[in-house]
Design a protein around this motif. Sequence first.
Motif, mmCIF file in Angstrom:
data_model
loop_
_atom_site.group_PDB
_atom_site.id
_atom_site.type_symbol
_atom_site.label_atom_id
_atom_site.label_comp_id
_atom_site.label_asym_id
_atom_site.label_seq_id
_atom_site.Cartn_x
_atom_site.Cartn_y
_atom_site.Cartn_z
ATOM 1 N N GLY A 112 -35.278 -16.376 9.785
ATOM 2 C CA GLY A 112 -35.251 -15.656 8.526
ATOM 3 C C GLY A 112 -34.118 -14.665 8.477
ATOM 4 O O GLY A 112 -32.942 -15.000 8.646
ATOM 5 N N GLU A 131 -38.118 -19.293 5.323
ATOM 6 C CA GLU A 131 -38.674 -18.589 4.161
ATOM 7 C C GLU A 131 -39.360 -19.512 3.164
ATOM 8 O O GLU A 131 -40.347 -19.142 2.516
ATOM 9 C CB GLU A 131 -37.565 -17.803 3.444
ATOM 10 N N PRO A 176 -34.186 -17.647 1.527
ATOM 11 C CA PRO A 176 -33.412 -16.672 2.307
ATOM 12 C C PRO A 176 -32.608 -15.788 1.356
ATOM 13 O O PRO A 176 -31.668 -16.248 0.729
ATOM 14 C CB PRO A 176 -32.498 -17.558 3.166
ATOM 15 N N GLY A 180 -37.225 -10.948 10.936
ATOM 16 C CA GLY A 180 -37.209 -11.347 9.530
ATOM 17 C C GLY A 180 -37.536 -10.207 8.605
ATOM 18 O O GLY A 180 -37.393 -9.028 8.955
#
Length: 717
Positions: A114, A140, A147, A66
């Motif tokens: 993510g 998120e 995102p 992420g």
Amino acid sequence: MAMNGFTFEKDAEKIVTITMDMAGPVNAMNDEFLQLMHETMEQLEKEKEDIAGVIITSGKKTFFAGGDLNKLLSFQKGEEEAIFNFIEKNKSYLRRLELLGCPVVAAVNGAALGGGCEIALACHHRVVIDDSAIRIGMPEVTLGLLPGAGGVVRTVRMVGLEKALPILMEGKKMAPGKAMSLGLVDELAADADEMMKKARAWIKDNPQAKQPWDIKGYRIPGGDANKPNIVQILQMAPGMLYQKTRGNMPAPEGILAVAAESLRVDFDTALRIESRKLTHLVLTPVAKNLITTFFFQMNALNAGGSRPRGVEKSKVSKIGVLGAGMMGQGLAYVSAMAGIEVVLKDISMAAAEKGKAYSDKLLSKAIKRGKMDAAGKQVILDRITPSVEDHDLDGCDLIIEAVFENMELKHKVIRATEPYLVQGGIYASNTSTLPITELAGASEKAENFIGLHFFSPVDKMPLVEIITGKNTSDETLARGFDFTQQIRKIPIVVNDARGFFTSRVFGTFIDEGCRMVKEGVDPVLVDAMGRQVGMPVGPLTVHDEVAQELTLKVSETNQELDQTLHGNFCAINPIMDEMSRLLVKEYKRGGRIHGGGWYDYHDNGEKEIWPRLYDLFHKPDVKLPRQDMLDRLLFRQSIESIRCYEEGVFNAVQDGNIGSIMGIGFPPYTGGVLQYINTYGVKEFASRAMVLAEKYGERFTPPTLLMEKAEKGLLFQ
């Protein structure tokens, strides 16, 4: 060839495999990623005429972790342009990837959450190993963000608005099969070899692959903003969202706004709209609170932040649970689910069997949802042995008593059952208020005695409050911590004190609501203020759920303890006790389970305030400022938490923050009781507390620790 963290390999069939293997334990969207993506795209675009396709995979156990939350947390007001440019640069490489002109496949060999999921969405095809441990999704929103690498825009265009909103706004982490059923994954593979074979086969079968939205004539699945059913969703969604968030969580609102706008504009414009909204969210106090508490502090806690060092990790194989009521039956279920043998003991076999039936019911629901089969259910049920005999506890590594909150009864049970522990086994009490040191007085080995305070219902509530008594050893604390993690719960560690941390602070929320009613505020308004400030329910509703009858009995027990221990615990929440006594003794209103308390309850599930309250307390001329009511409910809990921290009830800020959210429902957007003060401003919080103390009473007087931090400009961290 290696590209400083990305491996670029082209085979004889001109298929390029990019293996992401960045510095550190995981791949992440940080400055290194930007540089690697720049180099990778330059190379791919330079050679694209001689490339048949591209496979993106990972050299680590996870596919991609992420975004760089440290970097996002470091941004401050005034840096909006830098944030926007950082986001745009990040997603520009993914846009170049999908416009490369040849098929691009994501070969997902591990978790893709993510930014990892967003990388996969930017590929033309996604093959994922069908491993139950792998998770796909964009969580998120749980950190106050959205995102921002194209995740919102691409998801809406892939599956349509109706399917996309739950994926994006709930932030669920899905198993590969579930992600495939929702349209985020195209193929599953049994292992890494099959994954790569399927990726290569798809490239060969689709040499002219493009994203659907880059093909002329493309239409969004389910329709755009002009379709009647989409119009209806967009009209209803804001109201439904407000009912859940009360306007306290800007991220879901931001996701909804970006999703709605993306239906009206072209793809690249939608990406810029997404970047602008993420820029705004990054700078909100809510995002900073959620990232601080739910990522950094939670990770520190799960890594054993409050566990004694130097003690070898342990596992429990057999546990005894004493009392098959609500807490005991839940304890039996979560323990059996973790593979532990359970003896569920009560005073009658009927009660013990009823406790086991709770697990049967939960497992049957899992079968209906397709999460388990009958054979799996039986394996788990076979781990639970209902019993009325103490000797069935023989060989337990751990015994947890979950009997009624009475010191004499608990002492009797401890003396009778402790001898059945294995050598070095530990004994725990599930008490929510009684001192562990006093309970350990009945133990032959007080150093092996500890408190494990679970929350109801145990199968749903994630927190366990671990309480150390005066004589509890580090080894016992470590073993209690390990057991908590073994049954997949979140442990916080507190020291022995009346009410510990969560029960003591939770009582202030109810007490403050009771005070407002006594002052003459409309009880409906009092409960509404609790919900508006972000608590799961209002103080009167939760008091009914706890039960005034139980509150009164606990109060009477604590009055006796105050006399025995020369304490003053009952002075913390006196109005809660007073109102409970009045409702129970004078009007036979003991709480929801007893037929009614602050509310009357109907068979159809509806409720209404007990009308007599208006005659007893309501004063129509009392008009408290709305902000005062909201502040009283949160400040009261935070100030009591400071006192707990000051007194050494808990030693780590992370335990206070996570314990308050997971255990008592303190609003998540605040980041917890102490993070709330940091965000409010420590000096400003102290000043506001003094105003509240002058208007409403000394319970709001700033504790010494708060004033010291305010004077020095220090945070709670």
